[in-house]
Scaffold this motif. Structure first.
Motif, short mmCIF file in Angstrom:
data_model
loop_
_atom_site.label_atom_id
_atom_site.label_comp_id
_atom_site.label_asym_id
_atom_site.label_seq_id
_atom_site.Cartn_x
_atom_site.Cartn_y
_atom_site.Cartn_z
N MET A 38 0.80 -1.17 0.00
CA MET A 38 0.00 0.00 0.00
C MET A 38 0.86 1.26 0.00
SD MET A 38 -3.10 0.40 2.22
CE MET A 38 -4.38 1.12 2.08
N THR A 39 1.99 1.20 0.59
CA THR A 39 2.85 2.37 0.57
C THR A 39 3.28 2.71 -0.83
OG1 THR A 39 4.57 0.85 1.28
CG2 THR A 39 3.86 2.48 2.86
N ASP A 40 3.47 1.68 -1.66
CA ASP A 40 3.83 1.96 -3.06
C ASP A 40 2.67 2.67 -3.76
OD1 ASP A 40 6.31 0.88 -2.82
OD2 ASP A 40 5.72 -1.09 -3.60
N THR A 41 1.50 2.23 -3.48
CA THR A 41 0.32 2.84 -4.10
C THR A 41 0.16 4.26 -3.61
OG1 THR A 41 -0.70 0.68 -4.14
CG2 THR A 41 -2.13 2.52 -4.48
N SER A 42 0.33 4.49 -2.31
CA SER A 42 0.21 5.84 -1.78
C SER A 42 1.30 6.73 -2.35
CB SER A 42 0.43 5.90 -0.31
OG SER A 42 -0.12 5.44 0.64
N HIS A 43 2.49 6.17 -2.44
CA HIS A 43 3.60 6.94 -2.98
C HIS A 43 3.33 7.28 -4.46
CE1 HIS A 43 7.61 8.42 -3.38
NE2 HIS A 43 7.91 7.54 -4.34
N ALA A 44 2.86 6.32 -5.20
CA ALA A 44 2.53 6.53 -6.61
C ALA A 44 1.40 7.55 -6.75
CB ALA A 44 2.15 5.21 -7.28
N ALA A 45 0.43 7.50 -5.84
CA ALA A 45 -0.69 8.44 -5.88
C ALA A 45 -0.19 9.85 -5.60
CB ALA A 45 -1.76 8.04 -4.87
N ARG A 46 0.71 9.98 -4.61
CA ARG A 46 1.28 11.30 -4.30
C ARG A 46 2.07 11.83 -5.49
NH1 ARG A 46 4.28 9.88 0.60
NH2 ARG A 46 2.74 8.35 1.14
N GLU A 47 2.86 10.98 -6.10
CA GLU A 47 3.64 11.40 -7.26
C GLU A 47 2.72 11.82 -8.42
OE1 GLU A 47 6.41 8.37 -8.38
OE2 GLU A 47 7.74 8.80 -6.68
N ALA A 48 1.67 11.06 -8.61
CA ALA A 48 0.71 11.38 -9.67
C ALA A 48 0.03 12.72 -9.36
CB ALA A 48 -0.32 10.27 -9.82
#
Length: 111
Positions: A1-11
């Motif tokens: 989930m951290t990868d998803t949150s990180h990807a969402a923040r980057e997006a």
């Protein structure tokens, strides 16, 4: 989930940056449009000024032609007056000679 949150923040950051870029582009386009309108208005003003200048030059040319015609007329009148004065001089000289002849003729009758 951290990868998803990180990807969402980057997006989200990329979308925000894209939004800021689009806002800057829109502002630049609006500024350019204003400048184009100013240039167009100044070009129109310059064209009107050029038209006025052309009319002024045409009027100057018309006046110069009129002055030239007046000068030619004055020159012709001066030539006519000179010719008339020469005729008057000739007539006066002839009258003086006639007067001298008349005096000689009249002197014969004097006693």
């Amino acid at each position: 989930m951290t990868d998803t949150s990180h990807a969402a923040r980057e997006a989200r950051d990329v979308v925000s940056a894209a939004g800021r870029s689009l806002t800057e582009i829109a502002s630049a386009v609006q500024s350019m449009g204003s400048r184009v309108q100013e240039i167009s208005a100044l070009t129109d003003k310059q064209a009107r000024g050029a038209e006025g200048l052309v009319k002024a030059v045409e009027e100057i040319a018309r006046i110069a032609e009129s002055n030239a015609a007046g000068t030619q007329e004055a020159s012709a009148a001066t030539q006519e007056q000179t010719a008339s004065m020469q005729e008057m001089y000739s007539s006066a000289a002839q009258l003086a000679r006639t007067s001298d002849t008349l005096k000689e003729l009249v002197s014969i009758f004097k006693m």
